[in-house]
Motif scaffolding. Structure first.
Motif, PDB file in Angstrom:
ATOM      1  N   PRO A 215       1.110  -0.877  -0.143  1.00  0.00           N
ATOM      2  CA  PRO A 215      -0.409  -0.099   0.043  1.00  0.00           C
ATOM      3  C   PRO A 215       0.922   1.722  -0.075  1.00  0.00           C
ATOM      4  N   TYR A 216       2.040   1.093   0.336  1.00  0.00           N
ATOM      5  CA  TYR A 216       2.834   2.609   0.156  1.00  0.00           C
ATOM      6  C   TYR A 216       2.927   3.206  -1.060  1.00  0.00           C
ATOM      7  N   ALA A 217       2.681   4.273  -1.379  1.00  0.00           N
ATOM      8  CA  ALA A 217       3.486   4.840  -1.999  1.00  0.00           C
ATOM      9  C   ALA A 217       4.987   4.782  -3.171  1.00  0.00           C
ATOM     10  N   PRO A 218       5.662   4.730  -4.493  1.00  0.00           N
ATOM     11  CA  PRO A 218       6.390   4.872  -4.576  1.00  0.00           C
ATOM     12  C   PRO A 218       7.405   5.982  -3.972  1.00  0.00           C
ATOM     13  N   GLY A 219       8.757   5.233  -3.237  1.00  0.00           N
ATOM     14  CA  GLY A 219       9.804   5.492  -2.745  1.00  0.00           C
ATOM     15  C   GLY A 219       9.737   5.304  -1.723  1.00  0.00           C
ATOM     16  N   PRO A 220      11.265   6.074  -0.606  1.00  0.00           N
ATOM     17  CA  PRO A 220      11.864   4.993   0.337  1.00  0.00           C
ATOM     18  C   PRO A 220      10.584   4.225   1.286  1.00  0.00           C
ATOM     19  N   VAL A 221      10.589   3.151   1.768  1.00  0.00           N
ATOM     20  CA  VAL A 221       9.974   2.699   2.745  1.00  0.00           C
ATOM     21  C   VAL A 221      11.217   1.809   4.137  1.00  0.00           C
ATOM     22  N   VAL A 222      11.301   2.862   5.195  1.00  0.00           N
ATOM     23  CA  VAL A 222      12.358   2.130   6.323  1.00  0.00           C
ATOM     24  C   VAL A 222      11.616   1.740   7.084  1.00  0.00           C
ATOM     25  N   ALA A 223      12.035   0.339   8.046  1.00  0.00           N
ATOM     26  CA  ALA A 223      11.760  -0.588   8.689  1.00  0.00           C
ATOM     27  C   ALA A 223      12.808  -0.249   9.903  1.00  0.00           C
ATOM     28  N   GLY A 224      12.371   0.134  11.448  1.00  0.00           N
ATOM     29  CA  GLY A 224      13.310   0.089  12.610  1.00  0.00           C
ATOM     30  C   GLY A 224      13.510  -0.932  13.100  1.00  0.00           C
ATOM     31  N   PRO A 225      14.460  -0.526  14.454  1.00  0.00           N
ATOM     32  CA  PRO A 225      14.923  -1.917  14.372  1.00  0.00           C
ATOM     33  C   PRO A 225      13.303  -2.478  15.435  1.00  0.00           C
ATOM     34  N   ILE A 226      13.776  -4.166  15.735  1.00  0.00           N
ATOM     35  CA  ILE A 226      12.767  -4.609  17.067  1.00  0.00           C
ATOM     36  C   ILE A 226      12.900  -4.547  18.219  1.00  0.00           C
ATOM     37  N   VAL A 227      11.622  -4.041  18.893  1.00  0.00           N
ATOM     38  CA  VAL A 227      11.944  -3.093  20.141  1.00  0.00           C
ATOM     39  C   VAL A 227      11.199  -4.975  21.247  1.00  0.00           C
ATOM     40  N   PRO A 228      10.849  -4.540  22.079  1.00  0.00           N
ATOM     41  CA  PRO A 228      10.224  -6.144  23.056  1.00  0.00           C
ATOM     42  C   PRO A 228       9.098  -5.538  23.581  1.00  0.00           C
ATOM     43  N   ASP A 229       8.202  -4.251  23.025  1.00  0.00           N
ATOM     44  CA  ASP A 229       7.072  -4.129  23.291  1.00  0.00           C
ATOM     45  C   ASP A 229       6.291  -2.726  22.848  1.00  0.00           C
ATOM     46  N   LEU A 230       5.627  -2.750  23.340  1.00  0.00           N
ATOM     47  CA  LEU A 230       4.934  -0.967  22.283  1.00  0.00           C
ATOM     48  C   LEU A 230       5.096   0.598  22.667  1.00  0.00           C
ATOM     49  N   LEU A 231       5.508  -0.130  24.245  1.00  0.00           N
ATOM     50  CA  LEU A 231       5.847   1.373  25.058  1.00  0.00           C
ATOM     51  C   LEU A 231       7.583   1.973  24.027  1.00  0.00           C
ATOM     52  N   ALA A 232       8.193   1.200  23.712  1.00  0.00           N
ATOM     53  CA  ALA A 232       9.882   0.655  23.527  1.00  0.00           C
ATOM     54  C   ALA A 232       9.811   1.566  22.186  1.00  0.00           C
ATOM     55  N   ALA A 233       8.403   0.960  21.672  1.00  0.00           N
ATOM     56  CA  ALA A 233       8.235   1.501  20.272  1.00  0.00           C
ATOM     57  C   ALA A 233       9.118   2.308  19.373  1.00  0.00           C
ATOM     58  N   THR A 234       8.446   3.858  20.169  1.00  0.00           N
ATOM     59  CA  THR A 234       9.454   4.702  20.283  1.00  0.00           C
ATOM     60  C   THR A 234      10.486   5.111  19.429  1.00  0.00           C
ATOM     61  N   ARG A 235      11.386   4.017  19.944  1.00  0.00           N
ATOM     62  CA  ARG A 235      13.058   3.884  19.541  1.00  0.00           C
ATOM     63  C   ARG A 235      12.827   3.483  17.690  1.00  0.00           C
ATOM     64  N   SER A 236      12.065   2.376  17.914  1.00  0.00           N
ATOM     65  CA  SER A 236      12.233   2.205  16.561  1.00  0.00           C
ATOM     66  C   SER A 236      11.697   2.804  15.607  1.00  0.00           C
ATOM     67  N   ALA A 237      10.540   4.055  15.475  1.00  0.00           N
ATOM     68  CA  ALA A 237       9.955   4.840  15.322  1.00  0.00           C
ATOM     69  C   ALA A 237      10.805   6.046  14.948  1.00  0.00           C
ATOM     70  N   GLN A 238      11.588   6.417  16.121  1.00  0.00           N
ATOM     71  CA  GLN A 238      12.762   7.395  16.107  1.00  0.00           C
ATOM     72  C   GLN A 238      13.742   6.915  14.265  1.00  0.00           C
ATOM     73  N   ALA A 239      13.910   5.500  14.787  1.00  0.00           N
ATOM     74  CA  ALA A 239      14.982   5.478  13.981  1.00  0.00           C
ATOM     75  C   ALA A 239      14.655   4.981  12.177  1.00  0.00           C
TER      76      ALA A 239
END
Length: 361
Positions: A215-239
């Motif tokens: 579903p993404y539009a053309p262009g870069p798609v970036v995956a953040g690193p794996i984190v243990p839970d939703l509270l730590a997902a901010t770290r993945s989102a920022q990366a």
């Protein structure tokens, strides 16, 4: 209903009372319509209006259909008693018409309830996604996610890319279909021109991104690193956000790409977490492994990745340089002989020296 519907018998008295009122209102509305068939109001007007809105959450659509069927059957069984002689067929036909309208009214009530719940869920999901992306995720966000069916999977990552033009609801639904096919849990939303997906249930972020990339539009798609839970997902989102910002510097970047594969570009773009990660995961381990590895790697990179040139500069045999470079790979996970890895190692060396503040290190 008490005799034929087990779920009705098991309900609290208050809900049974409301159901009784709905059934009575339906029979009264039919009687009024049959007396005045040319009245402008709809046949099913206010049949369900006597019940509180909470009743649609306490009674499922299947149960409501059973309730309506039972009421209609009771009315049919009484036709011979209440109809004037010769009017039985007229009354039966009218009841059939009325039953059809009641069926439409039932569908409308539950459709409206579903639309309201869907709109509320969409707002709730948007709040959770925005909290993760902005670094404000807390226990409240976790509770809201749980209300949306998020079952706290062990492996979570964030995937970012450009949202396509058009209806964002269709995009979100496409992400959900892809997630169901890949057996992933997702929280997703379109924030500005970004399509954000918080995915859980797989420990490989690249595999997650590939499963959801459609579903993404053309262009870069970036995956953040794996984190243990939703509270730590901010770290993945920022990366992932930093990687999306820096991705234009790597023109041959794969699609999708890992945020960790963009560490040198992120570091040059002044991402502090990328700089720290390069120093802590590459420079410090090399420093602790002994000065020989750092010196050999530095000379090798400066000599255009030439084993013989590095050996001459270090006054050692080329096999010694080869051995030390293998040790560099073992220690850091990055191979000096690979062009992309060599670039990452060079940036890590520069940042490490700057961090130490020692021009001779």
């Amino acid at each position: 209903m008490d005799e034929t519907l087990p779920w009705y018998r098991a309900m609290p008295p208050e809900n049974r009372s409301w159901i009784g009122l709905v059934a009575q209102a339906g029979i009264a509305a039919f009687t009024e319509w049959f007396r005045h068939p040319d009245a402008p109001q709809a046949i099913s007007t206010d049949v369900f209006g006597t019940a509180p809105r909470e009743l649609t959450r306490a009674i499922t659509l299947r149960q409501t259909v059973e309730m309506v069927r039972t009421t209609i059957e009771v009315m049919e069984s009484a036709i011979e008693e209440v109809a004037a002689p010769g009017d039985e067929s007229v009354l039966r036909e009218a009841l059939l018409v009325y039953a059809r309208e009641i069926a439409f009214a039932t569908a409308q009530v539950y459709a409206q309830a579903a639309e309201a719940r869907g709109a509320w869920d969409a707002r709730l999901e948007s709040l959770v996604v925005n909290a993760v992306l902005s670094g404000e995720a807390d226990e409240g966000a976790v509770s809201r996610a749980a209300a949306l069916g998020w079952n706290s999977p062990e492996h979570v990552c964030v995937v970012l890319g450009t949202a396509p033009d058009g209806d964002s609801e269709l995009t979100v639904e496409a992400i959900r279909r892809a997630a169901r096919h890949a057996k992933l849990q997702v929280l997703t939303g379109v924030l500005g021109d970004r399509l954000v997906v918080i995915a859980g249930g797989d420990d490989n972020p690249l595999r997650v991104a590939k499963a959801l990339i459609g579903p993404y539009a053309p262009g870069p798609v970036v995956a953040g690193p794996i984190v243990p839970d939703l509270l730590a997902a901010t770290r993945s989102a920022q990366a992932a956000a930093a990687g999306l910002k820096a991705c234009s510097a790597w023109q041959d970047a794969p699609r999708p790409v890992l945020a960790d594969d963009l560490l040198p570009e992120r570091a040059i773009a002044m991402d502090p977490s990328a700089r720290e990660q390069l120093v802590e995961e590459i420079y410090r381990p090399l420093e602790e492994a002994g000065s020989a590895l750092l010196e050999t790697l530095s000379v090798y990179l400066e000599q255009a990745s030439s084993l013989e040139g590095a050996a001459r500069m270090l006054f050692v045999h080329p096999n010694t340089v080869r051995y030390r470079l293998r040790r560099v790979t073992d220690v850091t996970g990055w191979s000096p002989s690979d062009v992309r890895s060599a670039f990452t190692l060079r940036i890590a060396l520069i940042l490490g020296r700057l961090t130490n503040g020692d021009p001779q290190s």
